[in-house]
Design a protein around this motif. Structure first.
Motif, PDB file in Angstrom:
ATOM      1  N   GLY A 340       0.661  -1.118  -0.181  1.00  0.00           N
ATOM      2  CA  GLY A 340      -0.075  -0.340  -0.096  1.00  0.00           C
ATOM      3  C   GLY A 340       0.338   1.347   0.126  1.00  0.00           C
ATOM      4  N   ALA A 341       1.915   1.455   0.660  1.00  0.00           N
ATOM      5  CA  ALA A 341       2.605   2.143   0.528  1.00  0.00           C
ATOM      6  C   ALA A 341       3.405   2.623  -0.343  1.00  0.00           C
ATOM      7  CB  ALA A 341       4.437   2.137   1.685  1.00  0.00           C
ATOM      8  N   ALA A 342       3.729   1.537  -1.133  1.00  0.00           N
ATOM      9  CA  ALA A 342       4.402   1.632  -2.981  1.00  0.00           C
ATOM     10  C   ALA A 342       3.759   1.640  -3.693  1.00  0.00           C
ATOM     11  CB  ALA A 342       4.956  -0.051  -2.811  1.00  0.00           C
ATOM     12  N   ILE A 343       2.058   1.762  -4.122  1.00  0.00           N
ATOM     13  CA  ILE A 343       1.579   1.648  -4.345  1.00  0.00           C
ATOM     14  C   ILE A 343       1.513   3.455  -3.934  1.00  0.00           C
ATOM     15  CG2 ILE A 343      -1.238   2.225  -5.369  1.00  0.00           C
ATOM     16  CD1 ILE A 343      -1.251  -0.999  -4.963  1.00  0.00           C
ATOM     17  N   GLY A 344       0.574   3.988  -2.903  1.00  0.00           N
ATOM     18  CA  GLY A 344       0.906   5.887  -2.997  1.00  0.00           C
ATOM     19  C   GLY A 344       1.893   6.289  -3.232  1.00  0.00           C
ATOM     20  N   ASP A 345       2.881   6.205  -2.537  1.00  0.00           N
ATOM     21  CA  ASP A 345       4.316   6.743  -3.261  1.00  0.00           C
ATOM     22  C   ASP A 345       4.121   6.837  -4.753  1.00  0.00           C
ATOM     23  OD1 ASP A 345       4.540   7.397  -0.575  1.00  0.00           O
ATOM     24  OD2 ASP A 345       6.360   5.946  -0.214  1.00  0.00           O
ATOM     25  N   LEU A 346       4.070   5.474  -5.128  1.00  0.00           N
ATOM     26  CA  LEU A 346       4.249   5.786  -6.781  1.00  0.00           C
ATOM     27  C   LEU A 346       3.278   6.439  -7.479  1.00  0.00           C
ATOM     28  CD1 LEU A 346       5.929   2.030  -7.847  1.00  0.00           C
ATOM     29  CD2 LEU A 346       6.894   3.934  -7.944  1.00  0.00           C
ATOM     30  N   ALA A 347       2.154   6.839  -6.578  1.00  0.00           N
ATOM     31  CA  ALA A 347       1.470   7.246  -7.777  1.00  0.00           C
ATOM     32  C   ALA A 347       1.071   8.753  -7.399  1.00  0.00           C
ATOM     33  CB  ALA A 347      -0.266   7.068  -6.959  1.00  0.00           C
ATOM     34  N   ALA A 348       2.149   9.137  -6.024  1.00  0.00           N
ATOM     35  CA  ALA A 348       2.934  10.778  -6.288  1.00  0.00           C
ATOM     36  C   ALA A 348       3.901  11.183  -6.617  1.00  0.00           C
ATOM     37  CB  ALA A 348       2.572  10.234  -4.313  1.00  0.00           C
ATOM     38  N   GLY A 349       4.386  10.603  -7.283  1.00  0.00           N
ATOM     39  CA  GLY A 349       5.330  10.454  -8.128  1.00  0.00           C
ATOM     40  C   GLY A 349       6.372  10.653  -7.261  1.00  0.00           C
ATOM     41  N   ARG A 350       6.561   9.698  -6.451  1.00  0.00           N
ATOM     42  CA  ARG A 350       8.167   9.641  -5.640  1.00  0.00           C
ATOM     43  C   ARG A 350       8.470   8.175  -5.158  1.00  0.00           C
ATOM     44  NH1 ARG A 350       4.268  11.613  -1.504  1.00  0.00           N
ATOM     45  NH2 ARG A 350       3.179  10.152  -0.856  1.00  0.00           N
ATOM     46  N   PRO A 351      10.378   8.541  -4.949  1.00  0.00           N
ATOM     47  CA  PRO A 351      11.278   7.135  -5.714  1.00  0.00           C
ATOM     48  C   PRO A 351      10.833   5.718  -4.873  1.00  0.00           C
ATOM     49  CG  PRO A 351      12.409   8.588  -4.593  1.00  0.00           C
ATOM     50  CD  PRO A 351      10.734   9.557  -5.147  1.00  0.00           C
ATOM     51  N   LEU A 352      11.230   5.019  -5.091  1.00  0.00           N
ATOM     52  CA  LEU A 352      10.657   3.514  -3.677  1.00  0.00           C
ATOM     53  C   LEU A 352      11.733   3.773  -3.102  1.00  0.00           C
ATOM     54  CD1 LEU A 352       8.841   0.617  -5.295  1.00  0.00           C
ATOM     55  CD2 LEU A 352       8.323   2.867  -4.152  1.00  0.00           C
ATOM     56  N   ASP A 353      11.675   3.371  -2.140  1.00  0.00           N
ATOM     57  CA  ASP A 353      13.828   2.544  -0.981  1.00  0.00           C
ATOM     58  C   ASP A 353      13.265   1.170  -0.918  1.00  0.00           C
ATOM     59  OD1 ASP A 353      15.605   1.956   0.532  1.00  0.00           O
ATOM     60  OD2 ASP A 353      15.045   3.643   2.123  1.00  0.00           O
ATOM     61  N   SER A 354      14.295   0.335  -1.666  1.00  0.00           N
ATOM     62  CA  SER A 354      13.186  -0.655  -1.271  1.00  0.00           C
ATOM     63  C   SER A 354      14.475  -1.575  -0.833  1.00  0.00           C
ATOM     64  CB  SER A 354      13.188  -1.968  -2.606  1.00  0.00           C
ATOM     65  OG  SER A 354      11.650  -0.990  -3.843  1.00  0.00           O
ATOM     66  N   SER A 355      15.514  -1.269  -0.182  1.00  0.00           N
ATOM     67  CA  SER A 355      16.407  -1.595   0.525  1.00  0.00           C
ATOM     68  C   SER A 355      16.163  -1.963   1.469  1.00  0.00           C
ATOM     69  CB  SER A 355      17.063  -0.505   1.020  1.00  0.00           C
ATOM     70  OG  SER A 355      16.987   0.280   2.253  1.00  0.00           O
ATOM     71  N   PRO A 356      17.111  -3.138   1.662  1.00  0.00           N
ATOM     72  CA  PRO A 356      16.313  -4.442   3.160  1.00  0.00           C
ATOM     73  C   PRO A 356      15.596  -3.269   4.798  1.00  0.00           C
ATOM     74  CG  PRO A 356      17.857  -4.964   2.276  1.00  0.00           C
ATOM     75  CD  PRO A 356      17.969  -4.189   1.498  1.00  0.00           C
ATOM     76  N   TRP A 357      14.417  -3.691   5.074  1.00  0.00           N
ATOM     77  CA  TRP A 357      14.084  -3.161   6.040  1.00  0.00           C
ATOM     78  C   TRP A 357      13.407  -1.807   5.750  1.00  0.00           C
ATOM     79  CZ3 TRP A 357      13.158  -7.548   9.316  1.00  0.00           C
ATOM     80  CH2 TRP A 357      14.002  -8.371   9.339  1.00  0.00           C
ATOM     81  N   GLY A 358      13.287  -1.499   4.250  1.00  0.00           N
ATOM     82  CA  GLY A 358      13.063   0.263   4.042  1.00  0.00           C
ATOM     83  C   GLY A 358      11.434  -0.336   4.288  1.00  0.00           C
ATOM     84  N   PRO A 359      11.306   1.037   3.410  1.00  0.00           N
ATOM     85  CA  PRO A 359       9.551   1.707   4.027  1.00  0.00           C
ATOM     86  C   PRO A 359       8.414   0.619   2.759  1.00  0.00           C
ATOM     87  CG  PRO A 359      10.439   3.604   3.301  1.00  0.00           C
ATOM     88  CD  PRO A 359      11.611   2.054   3.813  1.00  0.00           C
ATOM     89  N   HIS A 360       9.039   0.212   1.404  1.00  0.00           N
ATOM     90  CA  HIS A 360       8.842  -0.361   0.545  1.00  0.00           C
ATOM     91  C   HIS A 360       9.416  -2.007   0.580  1.00  0.00           C
ATOM     92  CE1 HIS A 360       8.362   3.606  -0.532  1.00  0.00           C
ATOM     93  NE2 HIS A 360       7.342   3.897  -0.224  1.00  0.00           N
ATOM     94  N   ALA A 361       9.911  -2.774   1.394  1.00  0.00           N
ATOM     95  CA  ALA A 361      10.659  -3.782   1.021  1.00  0.00           C
ATOM     96  C   ALA A 361       9.828  -4.731   2.441  1.00  0.00           C
ATOM     97  CB  ALA A 361      11.880  -3.723   1.214  1.00  0.00           C
ATOM     98  N   ALA A 362       9.207  -5.848   1.615  1.00  0.00           N
ATOM     99  CA  ALA A 362       8.207  -6.562   2.526  1.00  0.00           C
ATOM    100  C   ALA A 362       9.881  -7.796   3.416  1.00  0.00           C
ATOM    101  CB  ALA A 362       7.518  -7.304   2.566  1.00  0.00           C
ATOM    102  N   THR A 363      11.102  -7.712   3.999  1.00  0.00           N
ATOM    103  CA  THR A 363      12.132  -8.031   4.517  1.00  0.00           C
ATOM    104  C   THR A 363      11.673  -9.355   5.839  1.00  0.00           C
ATOM    105  OG1 THR A 363      13.362  -6.137   3.779  1.00  0.00           O
ATOM    106  CG2 THR A 363      14.575  -7.587   4.652  1.00  0.00           C
ATOM    107  N   ALA A 364      10.550  -9.078   6.271  1.00  0.00           N
ATOM    108  CA  ALA A 364      10.599  -9.840   7.395  1.00  0.00           C
ATOM    109  C   ALA A 364      10.213 -11.077   7.393  1.00  0.00           C
ATOM    110  CB  ALA A 364       9.039  -8.942   8.326  1.00  0.00           C
ATOM    111  N   ASP A 365       9.398 -11.339   5.548  1.00  0.00           N
ATOM    112  CA  ASP A 365       9.183 -12.142   4.874  1.00  0.00           C
ATOM    113  C   ASP A 365      10.303 -13.534   4.573  1.00  0.00           C
ATOM    114  OD1 ASP A 365       6.508 -11.711   4.535  1.00  0.00           O
ATOM    115  OD2 ASP A 365       6.864 -10.820   2.115  1.00  0.00           O
ATOM    116  N   VAL A 366      10.977 -12.653   4.946  1.00  0.00           N
ATOM    117  CA  VAL A 366      11.920 -14.171   4.461  1.00  0.00           C
ATOM    118  C   VAL A 366      13.270 -14.116   5.864  1.00  0.00           C
ATOM    119  CG1 VAL A 366      12.355 -13.915   1.884  1.00  0.00           C
ATOM    120  CG2 VAL A 366      13.993 -11.940   3.395  1.00  0.00           C
ATOM    121  N   ALA A 367      13.616 -13.026   6.587  1.00  0.00           N
ATOM    122  CA  ALA A 367      13.972 -13.005   8.164  1.00  0.00           C
ATOM    123  C   ALA A 367      13.399 -12.819   8.889  1.00  0.00           C
ATOM    124  CB  ALA A 367      14.927 -11.408   7.907  1.00  0.00           C
ATOM    125  N   ALA A 368      12.143 -12.748   9.495  1.00  0.00           N
ATOM    126  CA  ALA A 368      11.894 -13.004  10.413  1.00  0.00           C
ATOM    127  C   ALA A 368      10.264 -12.979  10.799  1.00  0.00           C
ATOM    128  CB  ALA A 368      11.872 -10.849  10.913  1.00  0.00           C
TER     129      ALA A 368
END
Length: 484
Positions: A340-368
């Motif tokens: 939801g955060a990724a869709i909202g930011d992309l729609a607003a023209g903001r770049p994604l931060d997909s770094s591990p544990w960033g606001p647009h990365a579901a890092t916990a799916d593989v780590a926690a």
């Protein structure tokens, strides 16, 4: 692709969500909070599998089992509960309350309160950014998305291909959690979470339970001591647990009569019902994936923001079970917040931060990924098992401790039996896995999850002082063992 002749004129939204379970609800809430117009399509009940056939009803069945075991486990309360038998009718009535009696009025009202539109019916993709909904009245509506379509259709139970299965009317997880009556005899096939939880619940409610497992032990994806603990507990409760067995066929000659389960080798077991808890498949068979170059019925591969890979334009998201990352409600809701955060930011023209544990990365799916199995004893785990860590080439140290030797545990329950294990990455100096087995251990899980997700150095954990006398003091004992 041109619309069907029966279709109405398209209605345009910023975001179209297919599936109104907890995942779809959370994603719609996040995109609406980002200022995007959002519609949700649902073919069954709003709230999905979790609310009506999984998490809520199953835990409503299991909570009285744990409460009674807790009372029987302490001198004084043990005498107060007398014979220690559950009132099955009361348990089932409470279960029905938690399942909202299979009505979704409250959930529909919530969607309206957050200004998300609802279209009831079967939704399918019909080319890029286009969803066709077959309504209960037989008409079709066309919805188009300016920014994103999110598939949140979840998964369904898989039944094996067995002779006689169609005539037997077997239980899946849905029937096991919603049955209006206690079967006299129940055969459960499968030693995963659904199998052991339902064996626990129905045995406590009075069924004669036989649990059949193809492998050598229960809960094979967890630490080995977990399956051993649950098998011992089920056996002590009067269930029959058999490992290394395989079902060859089933039959029910009379629709109202018993079912016979035939094992390889010819042995037969008679029961009133048979539950197959043998896996899940994605609910994508009728989703129209072929209209965008994907395969109908497949799991959907995504990146860490839950955007489907291999789709031109990056407009398609798959969130929750359907992406096969972590088939748990809470993990799907977490993914929904990320997507939801990724869709909202992309729609607003903001770049994604997909770094591990960033606001647009579901890092916990593989780590926690945290999980609780509500058996007796409870099982709580997060992160990697020791075997998984070693397979991944991590240099680890495994620390075990007898939970029964912790003062808080002995106060919690007489003759407390349990075990704790943590897995420490020696090169990184922080926890990467934790598993607990014992009464009440689910409340230990969030501290372990935070330690792993936060990558808290073990040396700093030494300063996280557990309150005395609580079961959480096991953390001190584990760290003392680590430090030597």
């Amino acid at each position: 692709m041109s619309p069907s002749p029966q279709s109405s004129e398209p209605t345009e939204y910023d975001v179209v969500v297919i599936g109104a379970g907890p995942v779809g609800e959370n994603l719609a809430d996040r995109t609406r909070a980002a200022g995007l117009t959002t519609v949700v399509v649902e073919s069954e009940l709003i709230g999905g599998e979790c609310s009506y056939w999984a998490c809520m009803p199953s835990k409503a069945l299991l909570r009285p089992v744990a409460a009674l075991a807790g009372a029987l486990g302490v001198a004084g309360s043990r005498e107060a509960v007398g014979g220690g038998t559950l009132d099955a009718a009361a348990v089932l009535a409470r279960r029905d309350d938690f399942a909202s009696h299979w009505k979704d009025d409250g959930q529909a009202a919530w969607l309206e309160s957050v200004d998300v539109d609802l279209v009831r019916g079967e939704g399918r993709l019909d080319g890029p950014r286009r969803v066709v909904v077959r309504t209960p009245g037989g008409t079709e509506r066309v919805l188009t998305a300016r920014h994103a379509v999110a598939v949140c259709t979840g998964s369904r139970a898989v039944l094996p291909e067995l002779p006689g299965l169609d005539e037997v009317r077997p239980w899946t997880s849905r029937e096991a959690t919603s049955s209006p009556a206690v079967p006299g005899r129940l055969v459960v096939v499968g030693g995963g979470v659904v199998g052991v939880e339902m064996a626990t619940a129905w045995r406590a409610l009075g069924s004669e339970v036989t649990l059949l497992v193809r492998g050598s032990h229960l809960l094979p994806k967890m630490e080995p001591f977990v399956g051993e603990s649950v098998a011992t507990s089920l056996t002590d409760a009067g269930a029959v647990v058999r490992t290394g067995v395989d079902v060859a066929a089933v039959r029910r000659p009379s629709p109202s009569g018993p079912v016979t389960v035939v094992l390889h080798g010819g042995e037969e077991i008679e029961a009133d019902e048979v539950l197959f808890a043998t896996g899940r498949a994605p609910r994508t068979d009728a989703l129209g994936l072929h209209t965008i170059g994907l395969t109908d019925g497949s799991w959907l591969e995504v990146d860490d923001s839950c955007r489907v890979t291999g789709v031109d334009g990056g407009w398609l998201y798959a969130v929750g079970d359907v992406n096969h990352r972590a088939l748990l409600t809470h993990q799907g809701k977490y993914q929904a917040r990320i997507a939801g955060a990724a869709i909202g930011d992309l729609a607003a023209g903001r770049p994604l931060d997909s770094s591990p544990w960033g606001p647009h990365a579901a890092t916990a799916d593989v780590a926690a990924v945290p999980q609780v199995v509500f058996t007796e004893p409870e099982i709580a785990s997060v992160g990697l098992t020791a075997q998984e860590a070693e397979r991944a080439g991590r240099r680890v140290r495994v620390i075990d401790h007898d939970l029964g030797q912790v003062a808080g545990a002995s106060l919690y329950q007489d003759d407390y039996r349990g075990q704790a294990r943590i897995v420490i990455d020696l090169d990184r100096g922080h926890l990467i896995g934790a598993t607990f087995a014992g009464p009440g251990v689910s409340e230990l899980l969030q501290s372990a999850t935070m330690a792993i997700a936060g990558e808290i150095p073990v040396d700093r954990l030494w300063h996280a002082v557990p309150a005395y006398p609580t079961i959480s003091e096991v953390w001190l004992r584990l760290l003392e063992t680590y430090r030597g």
